[in-house]
Design a protein around this motif. Structure first.
Motif, PDB file in Angstrom:
ATOM      1  N   ALA A  15      93.300  58.154  35.672  1.00  0.00           N
ATOM      2  CA  ALA A  15      93.628  57.674  34.337  1.00  0.00           C
ATOM      3  C   ALA A  15      92.431  57.736  33.407  1.00  0.00           C
ATOM      4  CB  ALA A  15      94.143  56.241  34.423  1.00  0.00           C
ATOM      5  N   ASP A  16      91.255  57.477  33.961  1.00  0.00           N
ATOM      6  CA  ASP A  16      90.074  57.461  33.121  1.00  0.00           C
ATOM      7  C   ASP A  16      89.610  58.844  32.727  1.00  0.00           C
ATOM      8  OD1 ASP A  16      89.908  54.744  32.945  1.00  0.00           O
ATOM      9  OD2 ASP A  16      88.847  54.574  34.862  1.00  0.00           O
ATOM     10  N   ARG A  17      90.042  59.834  33.468  1.00  0.00           N
ATOM     11  CA  ARG A  17      89.601  61.187  33.126  1.00  0.00           C
ATOM     12  C   ARG A  17      90.545  61.862  32.130  1.00  0.00           C
ATOM     13  NH1 ARG A  17      89.357  63.912  38.212  1.00  0.00           N
ATOM     14  NH2 ARG A  17      89.327  61.977  39.378  1.00  0.00           N
ATOM     15  N   LEU A  18      91.716  61.276  31.947  1.00  0.00           N
ATOM     16  CA  LEU A  18      92.618  61.799  30.922  1.00  0.00           C
ATOM     17  C   LEU A  18      92.076  61.396  29.547  1.00  0.00           C
ATOM     18  CD1 LEU A  18      96.024  60.855  32.556  1.00  0.00           C
ATOM     19  CD2 LEU A  18      95.155  63.157  32.155  1.00  0.00           C
ATOM     20  N   PRO A  19      92.447  62.165  28.488  1.00  0.00           N
ATOM     21  CA  PRO A  19      92.011  61.755  27.153  1.00  0.00           C
ATOM     22  C   PRO A  19      92.456  60.319  26.884  1.00  0.00           C
ATOM     23  CG  PRO A  19      93.326  63.790  27.073  1.00  0.00           C
ATOM     24  CD  PRO A  19      93.313  63.323  28.495  1.00  0.00           C
ATOM     25  N   ARG A  20      91.651  59.593  26.137  1.00  0.00           N
ATOM     26  CA  ARG A  20      91.926  58.179  25.920  1.00  0.00           C
ATOM     27  C   ARG A  20      93.300  57.906  25.318  1.00  0.00           C
ATOM     28  NH1 ARG A  20      88.576  54.048  26.145  1.00  0.00           N
ATOM     29  NH2 ARG A  20      89.720  52.957  24.520  1.00  0.00           N
ATOM     30  N   TRP A  21      93.721  58.777  24.397  1.00  0.00           N
ATOM     31  CA  TRP A  21      94.981  58.476  23.705  1.00  0.00           C
ATOM     32  C   TRP A  21      96.188  58.587  24.629  1.00  0.00           C
ATOM     33  CZ3 TRP A  21      98.469  62.456  23.614  1.00  0.00           C
ATOM     34  CH2 TRP A  21      97.955  63.755  23.807  1.00  0.00           C
ATOM     35  N   LEU A  22      96.016  59.266  25.787  1.00  0.00           N
ATOM     36  CA  LEU A  22      97.140  59.354  26.731  1.00  0.00           C
ATOM     37  C   LEU A  22      97.317  58.041  27.499  1.00  0.00           C
ATOM     38  CD1 LEU A  22      97.234  62.870  28.380  1.00  0.00           C
ATOM     39  CD2 LEU A  22      99.048  61.678  27.150  1.00  0.00           C
ATOM     40  N   VAL A  23      96.237  57.357  27.717  1.00  0.00           N
ATOM     41  CA  VAL A  23      96.315  56.099  28.460  1.00  0.00           C
ATOM     42  C   VAL A  23      95.785  54.979  27.575  1.00  0.00           C
ATOM     43  CG1 VAL A  23      95.974  55.166  30.765  1.00  0.00           C
ATOM     44  CG2 VAL A  23      95.359  57.546  30.274  1.00  0.00           C
ATOM     45  N   PRO A  24      96.548  54.662  26.555  1.00  0.00           N
ATOM     46  CA  PRO A  24      96.004  53.677  25.630  1.00  0.00           C
ATOM     47  C   PRO A  24      95.817  52.332  26.307  1.00  0.00           C
ATOM     48  CG  PRO A  24      98.313  54.135  25.123  1.00  0.00           C
ATOM     49  CD  PRO A  24      97.934  55.033  26.259  1.00  0.00           C
ATOM     50  N   ASN A  25      94.798  51.661  25.865  1.00  0.00           N
ATOM     51  CA  ASN A  25      94.483  50.347  26.381  1.00  0.00           C
ATOM     52  C   ASN A  25      95.326  49.355  25.578  1.00  0.00           C
ATOM     53  OD1 ASN A  25      93.341  48.118  27.385  1.00  0.00           O
ATOM     54  ND2 ASN A  25      91.269  48.519  26.648  1.00  0.00           N
ATOM     55  N   LEU A  26      96.593  49.202  25.963  1.00  0.00           N
ATOM     56  CA  LEU A  26      97.536  48.486  25.122  1.00  0.00           C
ATOM     57  C   LEU A  26      97.259  46.985  25.068  1.00  0.00           C
ATOM     58  CD1 LEU A  26     100.948  50.182  25.817  1.00  0.00           C
ATOM     59  CD2 LEU A  26      99.507  50.339  23.809  1.00  0.00           C
ATOM     60  N   THR A  27      97.321  46.454  23.865  1.00  0.00           N
ATOM     61  CA  THR A  27      97.226  45.013  23.689  1.00  0.00           C
ATOM     62  C   THR A  27      98.422  44.601  22.851  1.00  0.00           C
ATOM     63  OG1 THR A  27      96.097  45.186  21.609  1.00  0.00           O
ATOM     64  CG2 THR A  27      94.719  45.139  23.586  1.00  0.00           C
ATOM     65  N   GLY A  28      98.524  43.305  22.566  1.00  0.00           N
ATOM     66  CA  GLY A  28      99.620  42.824  21.729  1.00  0.00           C
ATOM     67  C   GLY A  28      99.659  43.533  20.396  1.00  0.00           C
ATOM     68  N   VAL A  29      98.482  43.727  19.796  1.00  0.00           N
ATOM     69  CA  VAL A  29      98.431  44.365  18.487  1.00  0.00           C
ATOM     70  C   VAL A  29      98.961  45.797  18.557  1.00  0.00           C
ATOM     71  CG1 VAL A  29      96.960  44.934  16.555  1.00  0.00           C
ATOM     72  CG2 VAL A  29      96.451  42.933  17.937  1.00  0.00           C
ATOM     73  N   HIS A  30      98.599  46.481  19.654  1.00  0.00           N
ATOM     74  CA  HIS A  30      99.096  47.844  19.822  1.00  0.00           C
ATOM     75  C   HIS A  30     100.615  47.863  19.884  1.00  0.00           C
ATOM     76  CE1 HIS A  30      94.927  48.647  21.011  1.00  0.00           C
ATOM     77  NE2 HIS A  30      95.189  49.899  20.682  1.00  0.00           N
ATOM     78  N   LEU A  31     101.166  46.939  20.656  1.00  0.00           N
ATOM     79  CA  LEU A  31     102.615  46.904  20.804  1.00  0.00           C
ATOM     80  C   LEU A  31     103.287  46.669  19.459  1.00  0.00           C
ATOM     81  CD1 LEU A  31     103.041  44.954  24.158  1.00  0.00           C
ATOM     82  CD2 LEU A  31     103.426  47.377  23.685  1.00  0.00           C
ATOM     83  N   VAL A  32     102.722  45.747  18.686  1.00  0.00           N
ATOM     84  CA  VAL A  32     103.276  45.492  17.358  1.00  0.00           C
ATOM     85  C   VAL A  32     103.221  46.762  16.516  1.00  0.00           C
ATOM     86  CG1 VAL A  32     102.908  44.237  15.200  1.00  0.00           C
ATOM     87  CG2 VAL A  32     102.724  43.041  17.384  1.00  0.00           C
ATOM     88  N   ALA A  33     102.082  47.458  16.563  1.00  0.00           N
ATOM     89  CA  ALA A  33     101.922  48.681  15.782  1.00  0.00           C
ATOM     90  C   ALA A  33     102.969  49.710  16.179  1.00  0.00           C
ATOM     91  CB  ALA A  33     100.518  49.244  15.980  1.00  0.00           C
ATOM     92  N   VAL A  34     103.163  49.869  17.467  1.00  0.00           N
ATOM     93  CA  VAL A  34     104.138  50.861  17.942  1.00  0.00           C
ATOM     94  C   VAL A  34     105.541  50.461  17.488  1.00  0.00           C
ATOM     95  CG1 VAL A  34     105.237  51.806  19.997  1.00  0.00           C
ATOM     96  CG2 VAL A  34     102.741  51.574  19.891  1.00  0.00           C
ATOM     97  N   PHE A  35     105.842  49.177  17.584  1.00  0.00           N
ATOM     98  CA  PHE A  35     107.163  48.708  17.181  1.00  0.00           C
ATOM     99  C   PHE A  35     107.419  48.986  15.702  1.00  0.00           C
ATOM    100  CE2 PHE A  35     109.890  45.318  15.484  1.00  0.00           C
ATOM    101  CZ  PHE A  35     111.036  45.556  16.218  1.00  0.00           C
ATOM    102  N   ILE A  36     106.421  48.670  14.871  1.00  0.00           N
ATOM    103  CA  ILE A  36     106.580  48.903  13.428  1.00  0.00           C
ATOM    104  C   ILE A  36     106.744  50.389  13.151  1.00  0.00           C
ATOM    105  CG2 ILE A  36     105.421  48.775  11.202  1.00  0.00           C
ATOM    106  CD1 ILE A  36     104.171  46.165  12.103  1.00  0.00           C
ATOM    107  N   ALA A  37     105.937  51.189  13.840  1.00  0.00           N
ATOM    108  CA  ALA A  37     106.024  52.635  13.637  1.00  0.00           C
ATOM    109  C   ALA A  37     107.442  53.119  13.953  1.00  0.00           C
ATOM    110  CB  ALA A  37     105.001  53.351  14.517  1.00  0.00           C
TER     111      ALA A  37
END
Ligand SMILES: Nc1ncnc2c1ncn2[C@@H]1O[C@H](COP(=O)(O)OP(=O)(O)OP(=O)(O)O)[C@@H](O)[C@H]1O
Ligand SMILES: [Mg+2]
Lengths: 350, 584
Positions: B16-38
């Protein structure tokens, strides 16, 4: 270009209830480079703007040449003014900025081109004619503002702190430039500044203003050497002022300080007031006593390169003394007891 | 910012760490909210609009890509005429709005004029009334048999066709939208340093020439911004032409095609594409024009703006101009008020008599409308401030990838006319059923609330962003350094400090959503689901219902007025609170 003098007679001006100019009288000769000098808020800009026709209508008379312009609209005065902010119009190119006044005067377009080119040539910026003002440096903007004003051949040229937005080294360069231009055009010019070096180095004569009143008018040298009041003495350069009184003994006149020290005044000196003004370079400092010397103690000294500046407590006050510095000359340490000898030839009693 | 610190290189072992960062996002509550709004914005804005675009380029029978629909559109003389009319009406509205706004802006900013405050506040009154509401009242005042023309005919024997056909639309729209020009132009004029004008006077210029050569060009960026806004608003508006029975314009044509022929007719979609293209073009043109032209010239050593005292004759002229314009601007309100209290008003300068009956009738017939409005606008405004706050926070306080995109997407709703969004919703949601039923979503009332939510989101977002910008980041960091988690510090520090701004955003969104017509009118499937704006539209269809319609219009005006005033008060109070907080 015709030269016009400016005469200001008993001008009063108020913003609402606050009187800002309180009876100003002034005579400016045709072709003269004249400066208004004074601290912030003294009314320099207000007086200059009144000459140009901006601000409240003043009481009194302002004559340009022999025409009284009080109450006349600014656009009918043919007075050129350069603003502190330059006020170049950002939506017009340099060329259009400079051509503006000529177009207003309905000058034929062929002539406009020649005149604009000549004006830009005069300030050495012909190559920037097609730029926009925001593509110019501060000094360039300043020169364009100047070109824009002189191109219409005004009767007089008014400059409100034209150099204050420039950095120090450019300021020195520009003030020489300004002087060259003024001499070349022979325009009657008023220059507002609160920087005395600027005034000293450029103008023929100047007026020192304070609190809306003219304190003194004269050449820079006259004002420095013969100030008529303490304000002028203090405002121009550093002045040591000792309090006391003049005593007359037959032919001899002496100034006796409040601490009882005596300074004999030169023959033919005038002035009866209770203050004597001594410039720092006209006082010499020595470890040994001499006639008419003032005893004191060195509080502090600074090495300024060509000079050493001592701060000496003497005569009931702190006196600034400048000694020119030569190699090998001895530097008197702080705390030393010294004697000051004043050259009273150049002293002024007020 | 703990979620962004990358782990030390030594611990990077797993796949997982060798994949580009955006493929394995370090999801937090804020990320989830952002994805939901998107996802929400994509589903409710991007997909419906894309749907409209696609259909416009599809062969209705085969679904193949084609330009045939556009060819058909421009081959039909009615459409060509509608296109030209829309363009003409928008351009003329800009011209008339300019004629109204320019003197007001100039007089109030450049002279000592005691009526200035009056103008600056009365100038905004048109905005608190949706233009279609005033349209009928304007008919009664300026129409062929309206007050003004009856009097003109009596006294001078001629009349002026103020309200004939397109003229009516132009008059109503320019009276309604001129404040956009007034606001922007006044701001620009206020930003011109007085030395700019004095330099010109010094060089021999004055009066109109000075205005034309110096003042107006310097105020141009503000003027263009206002004018572009007026142009788009008028170009997109559906309610006013519909109520004035002017159908040969683009928006009404789109509405009529969809509502009479059905959602499979491609012409409505072609018109939608044209509306969107014009919206985007005029926004873009004003952006291009403004670029590099920030003429705010108040500067060091300058004196700010100088106000001149008017001479007596000038003063009289100024007052006459201002009073005339204000009367004109207030005429829809006056007309509406008269109509709502009038018994019968036709072929007469004023109503025959006065009564409260219209309000009684209105109340009996529109309880549902009012309840629906409160429900829809309430839902829309609540969602707007929640989403607006979340987006503002994500944009300003996090480093989440693509956060700017969220902002742009939400703001893009500005460029989508209500008609287009309405058509997009009809098309997208007619095939999807409401959960647990077999009714299509397109006729579900919730969809109306969601459409309103999307339409008002850009404004709410601006309000929330402004509110958050005033909350210093240090306050939040202080809470975090004292041991509060990110979530707690948002709850306990950020949101409470933003309350004023959020509330103001809520009130404005509510008030303006309450009178929205162009998207609503497409989505209302039964009178039971209809909000107030639609109710006014229904009432105004029959001469006998006009009185009650006007009464309902007055209700709408009052709702918006209270909302506007309340949000102003909230903003002011908040400002005071914040500044006293700073001082200590
Ligand atoms: N428009 C105005 N309204 C009211 N008072 C003014 C106005 N302009 C200037 N003043 C006041 O008049 C006095 C003189 O101002 P003025 O601008 O002439 O000073 P100045 O000598 O040019 O100062 P500076 O060196 O700071 O430019 C000041 O006390 C100022 O506050
Ligand atoms: Mg000044």
């Amino acid at each position: 270009m015709k030269k016009a003098g400016i005469t200001i007679e008993n001008v009063h001006l108020a913003f609402g209830d606050t009187e800002v100019l309180k009876g100003v009288n002034l005579d400016i000769q045709p072709g003269e480079f004249f400066a208004f000098l004074g601290p912030s808020g003294s009314g320099k800009s207000t007086l200059l703007r009144a000459i140009a026709g901006f601000g409240p209508t003043p009481k009194g008379r302002i004559l340009i040449g022999d025409r009284d312009v009080v109450g006349l609209d600014p656009w009918k005065r043919n007075v050129g003014m350069v603003f502190q902010s330059y006020a170049l119009w950002p939506h017009m190119s340099v060329r259009d900025n400079v051509a503006f006044g000529l177009k207003e005067r309905k000058v034929p377009s062929a002539q406009i081109k020649t005149k604009v080119d000549a004006a830009l040539e005069l300030v050495d910026l012909a190559h920037l004619a097609d730029r926009m003002p925001n593509q110019l440096s501060g000094g360039q903007q300043q020169r364009i503002a100047l070109a824009r004003t002189v191109v219409v051949e005004p009767d007089v040229l008014l400059l409100d702190e034209p150099l204050s937005n420039l950095d120090a080294s450019l300021r020195v360069h520009m003030r020489r430039e300004l002087l060259r231009l003024q001499r070349q055009l022979g325009l009657t010019t008023i220059f507002v500044t609160h920087d005395q070096e600027e005034a000293n180095t450029t103008c023929d004569r100047m007026a020192v203003l304070d609190g809306g009143v003219i304190q003194q008018v004269g050449s820079p040298l006259e004002l420095y050497d013969r100030p008529e009041n303490l304000f002028v003495a203090n405002f121009l350069g550093t002045a040591n002022i000792l309090e006391g009184k003049v005593e007359v003994d037959g032919n001899e006149r002496r100034f006796v300080t409040n601490t009882g020290d005596q300074l004999s005044l030169p023959e033919g000196s005038t002035g009866e007031g209770g203050n004597i003004v001594l410039r720092p370079q006209n006082i010499s400092i020595s470890r040994t006593q001499a006639a008419d010397s003032l005893p004191g103690t060195v509080q502090h000294s600074e090495f300024l390169g060509s000079q050493i500046r001592y701060l000496v407590s003497a005569g009931g006050t702190e006196i600034v003394v400048d000694q020119s510095h030569r190699a090998g000359h001895d530097w008197i340490e702080t705390g030393a007891d010294v004697h000051l000898v004043a050259n009273t030839q150049s002293a002024v009693v007020l | 910012m703990s979620q962004n610190t990358s782990p030390p290189a030594a611990t990077r072992a797993g796949l997982a760490d060798r994949l580009p960062r955006w493929l394995v996002p370090n999801l937090t509550g804020v990320h989830l909210v952002a994805v939901f709004i998107a996802l929400l914005l994509i589903g409710l804005l991007l997909v419906p609009v894309a749907q409209v675009m696609i259909v416009a380029f599809q062969d209705p029978a085969t679904g193949a890509a084609t330009l045939q629909n556009f060819v058909d559109f421009f081959r039909t003389s009615l459409f060509r005429e509608s296109f030209w009319n829309s363009f003409y009406v928008s351009a003329m509205s800009v011209v008339v709005a300019t004629v109204i706004a320019l003197p007001l802006a100039y007089i109030t900013t450049r002279f000592h004029f005691s009526g200035s405050i009056l103008i600056q506040s009365l100038g905004f009154i048109p905005l608190i009334m949706p233009p279609f509401v005033g349209a009928v009242a304007m008919q009664l005042i300026f129409g062929r048999n309206g007050t003004v023309n009856l009097l003109l005919r009596d006294w001078f024997g001629f009349d002026i066709p103020f309200m004939e056909g397109l003229n009516g639309v132009i008059l109503v729209q320019s009276i309604h939208y001129f404040p956009f020009i007034l606001i922007n132009l006044s701001a620009s004029l206020r930003n011109i340093d007085r030395s700019m004008e004095e330099a010109a006077q010094n060089l021999g210029s004055h009066g109109l020439r000075l205005f034309r050569r110096i003042v107006f060009p310097l105020a141009m960026p503000g003027y263009i911004a206002g004018a572009a806004l007026v142009f788009i608003k008028v170009f997109d508006d559906l309610g006013t032409p519909l109520l004035l029975n002017v159908n040969n314009m683009l928006a009404p044509q789109a509405f009529l095609r969809i509502s009479s022929i059905g959602i499979s007719d491609p012409m409505g979609y072609v018109i939608s594409v044209i509306l969107v293209v014009f919206s985007v073009l005029s926004l873009w043109a004003s952006f291009l024009f403004m670029r590099g032209k920030d003429y705010a010239t108040v500067q060091k050593g300058g004196g700010g703006m100088a106000k001149r005292t008017l001479k007596p004759a000038e003063k009289a002229l100024a007052y006459a101009t201002v009073i005339f314009i204000l009367l004109l601007v207030l005429s829809p309100h006056i007309g509406l008020l008269l109509l709502s209290f009038g018994t019968i008003w036709s072929f007469a300068p004023l109503p025959d008599g006065y009564t409260f009956q219209n309000y009684v009738t209105m109340w009996e017939g529109s309880k549902t409308f009012i309840m629906n409005t409160v429900l829809y606008a309430g839902i829309a405004a609540t969602l707007d401030v929640i989403i607006g706050t979340a987006i503002a926070y994500i944009v300003l306080r996090t480093q989440i990838f693509g956060r700017k995109g969220l902002d742009y997407l939400a703001t893009a709703a500005l460029a989508v006319p209500g008609v287009v969004l309405g058509i997009g919703y009809l098309r997208t949601f007619h095939a999807i059923d409401v959960p647990f039923t077999d009714k299509p979503m397109a006729s579900w009332w919730v969809i109306i609330a969601l459409a309103l939510m999307i339409r008002r989101l850009p404004y709410a977002l601006r309000a929330c962003t402004a509110a958050l910008q005033q909350v210093s980041h240090a306050l939040e960091e202080a809470a975090e350094s004292l041991g509060a988690t990110k979530r707690r510090s948002i709850q306990k520090i950020v949101i409470p400090l933003m309350t004023g701004g959020i509330l103001a955003g809520f009130v404005t969104s509510f008030a303006t959503a309450a009178v929205e017509l162009s998207a609503t009118i497409m989505l209302v499937s039964s009178n039971n689901d209809a909000p107030l704006a639609y109710g006014i539209y229904l009432f105004m269809q029959t001469p006998s219902g006009r009185g009650a319609g006007a009464a309902l219009g007055i209700v709408a005006v009052i709702v918006v007025a209270i909302g506007t005033i309340a949000s102003q008060i909230i903003i002011e109070r908040d400002k005071k609170l914040k500044s006293s907080g700073d001082a200590h």
